[in-house]
Scaffold this active site. Structure first.
Site, mmCIF file in Angstrom:
data_model
loop_
_atom_site.group_PDB
_atom_site.id
_atom_site.type_symbol
_atom_site.label_atom_id
_atom_site.label_comp_id
_atom_site.label_asym_id
_atom_site.label_seq_id
_atom_site.Cartn_x
_atom_site.Cartn_y
_atom_site.Cartn_z
ATOM 1 N N CYS A 168 8.647 -8.674 -16.177
ATOM 2 C CA CYS A 168 9.575 -8.654 -15.043
ATOM 3 C C CYS A 168 10.993 -9.115 -15.370
ATOM 4 C CB CYS A 168 9.020 -9.527 -13.930
ATOM 5 S SG CYS A 168 7.421 -8.971 -13.352
HETATM 6 N N1 LIG Z 1 2.945 -8.803 -14.166
HETATM 7 C C1 LIG Z 1 3.614 -9.475 -13.273
HETATM 8 O O1 LIG Z 1 3.648 -10.700 -13.293
HETATM 9 C C2 LIG Z 1 4.344 -8.778 -12.140
HETATM 10 C C3 LIG Z 1 4.786 -9.539 -11.047
HETATM 11 C C4 LIG Z 1 5.431 -8.924 -9.996
HETATM 12 C C5 LIG Z 1 5.669 -7.543 -10.052
HETATM 13 N N2 LIG Z 1 5.259 -6.819 -11.132
HETATM 14 C C6 LIG Z 1 5.508 -5.384 -11.107
HETATM 15 O O2 LIG Z 1 4.293 -4.708 -10.762
HETATM 16 C C7 LIG Z 1 4.185 -3.473 -11.445
HETATM 17 C C8 LIG Z 1 2.907 -3.437 -12.273
HETATM 18 O O3 LIG Z 1 2.961 -4.449 -13.260
HETATM 19 P P1 LIG Z 1 1.668 -4.963 -14.020
HETATM 20 O O4 LIG Z 1 2.108 -6.196 -14.735
HETATM 21 O O5 LIG Z 1 0.495 -5.014 -13.129
HETATM 22 O O6 LIG Z 1 1.479 -3.761 -15.068
HETATM 23 P P2 LIG Z 1 0.163 -3.490 -15.949
HETATM 24 O O7 LIG Z 1 0.641 -2.707 -17.132
HETATM 25 O O8 LIG Z 1 -0.583 -4.762 -16.178
HETATM 26 O O9 LIG Z 1 -0.730 -2.570 -15.041
HETATM 27 C C9 LIG Z 1 -0.363 -1.286 -14.648
HETATM 28 C C10 LIG Z 1 -1.588 -0.395 -14.669
HETATM 29 O O10 LIG Z 1 -1.218 0.891 -14.148
HETATM 30 C C11 LIG Z 1 -1.973 1.862 -14.840
HETATM 31 N N3 LIG Z 1 -1.327 3.166 -14.630
HETATM 32 C C12 LIG Z 1 -0.235 3.683 -15.211
HETATM 33 N N4 LIG Z 1 0.029 4.902 -14.722
HETATM 34 C C13 LIG Z 1 -0.913 5.154 -13.790
HETATM 35 C C14 LIG Z 1 -1.166 6.252 -12.923
HETATM 36 N N5 LIG Z 1 -0.378 7.337 -12.913
HETATM 37 N N6 LIG Z 1 -2.242 6.205 -12.112
HETATM 38 C C15 LIG Z 1 -3.062 5.124 -12.120
HETATM 39 N N7 LIG Z 1 -2.854 4.046 -12.918
HETATM 40 C C16 LIG Z 1 -1.799 4.063 -13.728
HETATM 41 C C17 LIG Z 1 -1.971 1.365 -16.274
HETATM 42 O O11 LIG Z 1 -3.025 1.945 -17.023
HETATM 43 C C18 LIG Z 1 -2.167 -0.147 -16.061
HETATM 44 O O12 LIG Z 1 -3.528 -0.507 -16.062
HETATM 45 C C19 LIG Z 1 5.463 -3.346 -12.256
HETATM 46 O O13 LIG Z 1 6.403 -2.656 -11.508
HETATM 47 C C20 LIG Z 1 5.911 -4.780 -12.429
HETATM 48 O O14 LIG Z 1 7.301 -4.890 -12.639
HETATM 49 C C21 LIG Z 1 4.583 -7.410 -12.160
#
Ligand SMILES: NC(=O)c1ccc[n+]([C@@H]2O[C@H](COP(=O)([O-])OP(=O)(O)OC[C@H]3O[C@@H](n4cnc5c(N)ncnc54)[C@H](O)[C@@H]3O)[C@@H](O)[C@H]2O)c1
Length: 463
Positions: free
Chosen positions: A297
């Site tokens: 992030c």
């Molecule tokens: N990790 C954090 O602490 C955090 C906190 C707040 C917000 N975010 C935001 O949340 C979002 C997700 O982050 P995350 O850390 O969970 O990412 P992540 O990589 O851990 O998880 C994302 C998942 O989405 C899947 N994916 C990708 N394309 C896809 C599709 N077309 N259909 C279905 N699944 C699909 C991936 O395989 C993966 O498992 C991002 O925008 C991030 O900026 C993350």
């Protein structure tokens, strides 16, 4: 599937709303299944954000469907296994067996969900511009299965305008009408992995939509699982809210990182200064310096805004300056480490350096964008022999920028004593810092992790 929400619209009601098979507006049916918790919640993207969100809705009494394109993740979940340290395998196993959580790679099942919450990655591309391929692919997949009476919520962090300009047009191509047949909102995820005090279930949720019915539905849905829901008037306010929060962190961390370098030069301990400053009961929030920024992030999201500003002929100077300072921190750490070795008549070239903690922050198993990678690369380029230990990360996976085929070394007294320098990059709680300082010849500490160590302080160099 919520019992009373039909899959095909069969008419238009007096208020212009689509009707279900029983002649009731789809919105009433959707409201009813949300109220009675018979709505099926689909979460798309089962990562650090999506899985905790599933957990929140299961805890609130909903049935959930989890979608992911990664077949290995689905396989693990179906086998009751976890790939995220703070999500217990036992919980997954129980929910999967009880049917409150159904993981699937079959996107055709999206039509079963009454609400679809999008939690897919939003990285930067090679030129550090927003890369919305995952969001777009997900929107297109939803469009294939979209049916009247579905609520779609984008939760991925992104720049203001994404929901309206990118997601909405893809959904509208189906011919279904926003606010009448389907509903769309944006609600940023504020998950803080590894923080035991806050989970998706007790963090207030901001919800924005650009027409009242979508907003009302999304607010009702989140109120069922979250302690507090804050409705805002547009998608853009909710999108900007998340980027403001993350830019605020990036900028404040850059400020203390810069002050760390200045205070160090004039012999003031920045951590002691921050401890003193935070006794002020108003107007000051403590941020802490470190070896650089990490995670999915803080190093990334603010640059979504920078790109947007460029599109509007403006600049985000605070964000860019913060990025420059934070990105340069590994060089500062390298310089401090080189000086500390030099004082012991050792050169960095040929020295053994053990890096402790490669996760981007304490107590998590996530190494995405971790400054530890930049540190390892700089140390290796300078000719050091680098190994690492991280109780949460047994081996280093290849990243977009780095490839170090290293496995975590056991943290024994022999290992510590065999290094010329131990570099604390992440201050995991599992570490026994007294033990580390006792056995290591030199400890370079980027996190003030050794602040309570009493014996051997002459071996510690803060960086
Ligand atoms: N990790 C954090 O602490 C955090 C906190 C707040 C917000 N975010 C935001 O949340 C979002 C997700 O982050 P995350 O850390 O969970 O990412 P992540 O990589 O851990 O998880 C994302 C998942 O989405 C899947 N994916 C990708 N394309 C896809 C599709 N077309 N259909 C279905 N699944 C699909 C991936 O395989 C993966 O498992 C991002 O925008 C991030 O900026 C993350």
């Amino acid at each position: 599937m919520g019992d009373s929400v039909v899959r095909e619209s069969s008419g238009v009601g007096a208020g212009g709303g689509a009707l279900d098979r029983d002649g009731k507006p789809v919105i009433s049916a959707l409201q009813a299944v949300i109220r009675h918790k018979t709505a099926k919640i689909g979460v798309i993207g089962l990562g650090y954000v999506g899985l905790p969100l599933i957990r929140t809705f299961v805890a609130a009494g909903f049935q959930t469907l989890g979608f992911d394109v990664d077949p290995q993740k689905i396989e693990k979940l179906l086998a009751g296994q976890s790939y995220i340290e703070h999500i217990p395998a036992q919980w997954i196993d129980q929910c999967v067996r009880q049917g409150t959580f159904t993981p699937t790679g079959d996107m055709g099942r999206m039509a079963e969900a009454d609400a679809l919450l999008i939690c897919v990655p939003t990285p930067l591309n090679r030129s550090r511009d927003p890369d919305l391929i995952y969001v777009e692919a997900t929107a297109r997949e939803i469009a294939v299965h979209l049916r009247p009476g579905q609520l779609i919520v984008l939760e991925s962090t992104t720049y203001p305008g994404t929901t309206r300009d990118v997601v909405l047009p893809i959904l509208e191509k189906t011919g279904l009408v926003l606010g009448r047949e389907f509903f769309l909102a944006y609600s940023p995820e504020r998950e803080d992995p590894g923080n035991p005090d806050f989970t998706a279930g007790n963090i207030p949720k901001v919800v924005g939509a650009s027409e009242p019915l979508s907003r009302e539905l999304a607010v009702q849905l989140y109120r069922q699982g979250m302690p507090e829901v804050i409705p805002v008037n547009t998608y853009e306010v909710a999108e900007a809210c998340k980027i403001l929060e993350n830019s605020y962190r990036a900028i404040n961390i850059a400020l203390v990182n810069e002050l760390k370098m200045l205070f160090d030069r004039i012999g003031i301990d920045v951590w002691e200064v921050i401890e003193a400053a935070k006794t002020k009961p108003f107007g000051f929030q403590a941020f802490y310096p470190g070896p650089g920024l990490g995670g999915h992030c803080i190093p990334i999201d603010p640059f979504y805004l920078t790109w947007l500003a460029r599109c509007h002929g403006m600049t985000t100077r605070f964000i860019e300056l913060a990025g420059e300072i934070n990105t340069n921190m590994p060089w500062y750490v390298l310089q401090r480490l080189t000086e500390a070795l030099n004082e012991r008549c050792k050169s960095l070239r040929g020295s053994k350096v053990g890096v402790l903690g490669v996760a981007y922050k304490k107590d998590v198993d996530d190494a995405r964008e971790s400054p530890a990678f930049a540190l390892i690369e700089l140390l290796r380029k300078a000719g050091a022999e680098v190994s690492y230990n991280d109780p949460h990360i047994p081996r280093l996976a290849q990243t977009r920028h780095f490839c170090f085929p290293l496995e975590s070394s056991p943290l024994t007294a022999e290992y510590l004593a065999a290094q010329d320098c131990i570099l604390i990059a992440t201050d995991h709680s599992a570490y026994d810092y007294e033990f580390i300082v006792r056995h290591a010849p030199l400890v370079v500490d980027t996190r003030n992790a050794t602040k309570n160590v009493r014996l051997g302080r002459e071996k510690i160099c803060k960086a």
